[in-house]
Design an enzyme around this catalytic site. Structure first.
Site, PDB file in Angstrom:
ATOM      1  CG  HIS A   1      -1.860  -1.002   1.027  1.00  0.00           C
ATOM      2  ND1 HIS A   1      -2.964  -0.958   0.085  1.00  0.00           N
ATOM      3  CD2 HIS A   1      -2.219  -2.016   2.023  1.00  0.00           C
ATOM      4  CE1 HIS A   1      -3.772  -2.029   0.475  1.00  0.00           C
ATOM      5  NE2 HIS A   1      -3.349  -2.814   1.372  1.00  0.00           N
TER       6      HIS A   1
ATOM      7  NE  ARG B   1       1.826  -4.709   3.441  1.00  0.00           N
ATOM      8  CZ  ARG B   1       0.798  -4.079   3.906  1.00  0.00           C
ATOM      9  NH1 ARG B   1      -0.113  -5.079   4.624  1.00  0.00           N
ATOM     10  NH2 ARG B   1       0.331  -2.986   3.725  1.00  0.00           N
TER      11      ARG B   1
ATOM     12  CG  ASP C   1      -6.979  -5.541   4.001  1.00  0.00           C
ATOM     13  OD1 ASP C   1      -8.031  -5.416   2.970  1.00  0.00           O
ATOM     14  OD2 ASP C   1      -6.084  -5.453   3.841  1.00  0.00           O
TER      15      ASP C   1
ATOM     16  CG  ASP D   1      17.758 -12.449  -6.231  1.00  0.00           C
ATOM     17  OD1 ASP D   1      18.032 -13.277  -5.537  1.00  0.00           O
ATOM     18  OD2 ASP D   1      17.543 -12.561  -7.427  1.00  0.00           O
TER      19      ASP D   1
ATOM     20  CD  GLU E   1      -4.123  -8.718   4.850  1.00  0.00           C
ATOM     21  OE1 GLU E   1      -4.078  -7.636   5.379  1.00  0.00           O
ATOM     22  OE2 GLU E   1      -3.142  -9.045   3.882  1.00  0.00           O
TER      23      GLU E   1
END
Length: 270
Positions: free
Chosen positions: A52, A77, A182, A91, A156
Site C-alpha cells: 500500500h 511486505r 482488511d 535478491d 487478514e
C-alpha cells in the site's frame, strides 16, 4: 582477496531471543531519508511496505541500505504472493519477508516455496548477481539461504482466521501478522476495526497462535489497542507509520498556530 561477509540476525532470531514484545513502525513514504531517521529511533523493527505504498525495487533497496547502518530489523511486505516478485525482493537483500492476503495453508505453502531454492522451492538462482549473497561474498549462501530469511504471512480475512492454525503449521512459516483493517472489511465491518466481532476474531487468532507456540504480530496504531494486544501476548506490534506521524503532527501544528476554531475530525487510525 574480497571481504567475507555475513548477514545480520533475522526477525525470527530476534524474536527467539527477546524477553518482551518487539515494537516497530511502518515506512510507507518510500524515502530512504525517512527510513534512516526512523532507523535511529531506538525501535526494534521497521516495516517497509510494498503493498500500500509507491515503493519500487529501487526505493526498497535504497531504504534497506539506509537502515543497514543501524541495529533495527527491517521487515518488508511484498504486494502479492508472486514467486517472481518475491525472488526480486530476496535478491535485493530482503531477509524478513511479509506476504499479505494468505487465506489458506495452500497459500502459505506457495509463499514458502517462493523463498526456497530448488529442490525445496522455486526461487530462481542468481546469487552471483544479487545483494542477497553480497555478490557471492557470503560463504555458502546457496546452501544456507534458508537460515538468512524469515517468512511471515498476514491473517487478514475471515477465511484466514478460520484457517489460522493450519496456516501457521506449514513448514517454513515463521509467524503470522494480523491485519485488522482488511479483516474488518472481510467481515462486513469496513473501517470498524474495533467492532466486537472483529476484536474477538483478532483475540481468538492471538490465542490460537500462542497455544500453537507460533510468533504472532499485529498492526495497532491506537496506543490503548496496542497495549491490549500486548497484554494478550503478541510477540511484535507495529504502532505507527512515518506518513501517519507526519500527518498527525502537521495537523497538530496547524491547530496550535492557525487562528480560529479547528474543527475536530475523525481520522482513520489504522
Amino acid at each position: 582477496m574480497p571481504i567475507r561477509l555475513s548477514h545480520p540476525p533475522t526477525l525470527r532470531e530476534r524474536l527467539a531471543g527477546a524477553d518482551r514484545p518487539l515494537v516497530g513502525m511502518w515506512i510507507s513514504s518510500g524515502s530512504p531519508l525517512n527510513a534512516e531517521i526512523c532507523a535511529g529511533s531506538g525501535l526494534d523493527m521497521l516495516l517497509v511496505d510494498g503493498e500500500h505504498s509507491h515503493n519500487t525495487l529501487e526505493t526498497i533497496l535504497s531504504q534497506l541500505q539506509a537502515i543497514s547502518a543501524y541495529p533495527v530489523t527491517p521487515l518488508v511486505r511484498v504486494p502479492v504472493c508472486d514467486p517472481v516478485i518475491i525472488k526480486q525482493y530476496l535478491d535485493i537483500g530482503v531477509q524478513n519477508l511479509l506476504v499479505p492476503m494468505v487465506d489458506t495453508a495452500e497459500d502459505a505453502a506457495k509463499a514458502v516455496a517462493a523463498v526456497r531454492y530448488p529442490p525445496r522451492g522455486v526461487r530462481g538462482v542468481g546469487s552471483a548477481l544479487a545483494r542477497a549473497s553480497r555478490w557471492n561474498r557470503v560463504d555458502g549462501y546457496l546452501n544456507d539461504a534458508d537460515d538468512t530469511i524469515s517468512l511471515y504471512v498476514q491473517i487478514e480475512s475471515a477465511d484466514a482466521v478460520a484457517n489460522a492454525r493450519e496456516i501457521a503449521a506449514v513448514d517454513g512459516i515463521d509467524g503470522v501478522f494480523i491485519g485488522p483493517a482488511d479483516l474488518a472489511a472481510s467481515m462486513g465491518h469496513l473501517g470498524q476495526q474495533s467492532h466486537p466481532a472483529v476484536a474477538e476474531a483478532v483475540s481468538s487468532t492471538i490465542r490460537a497462535m500462542k497455544d500453537a507456540g507460533v510468533s504472532v504480530g499485529i498492526n495497532a496504531f491506537v496506543p490503548e489497542v496496542a497495549r491490549q494486544h500486548v497484554s494478550e501476548g503478541v510477540d511484535f506490534v507495529f504502532v505507527a507509520a512515518d506518513v501517519s506521524l507526519l500527518a498527525r503532527a502537521s495537523e497538530a501544528l496547524a491547530a496550535a498556530w492557525l487562528p480560529g476554531e479547528q474543527g475536530e475530525s475523525e481520522r482513520a487510525s489504522y
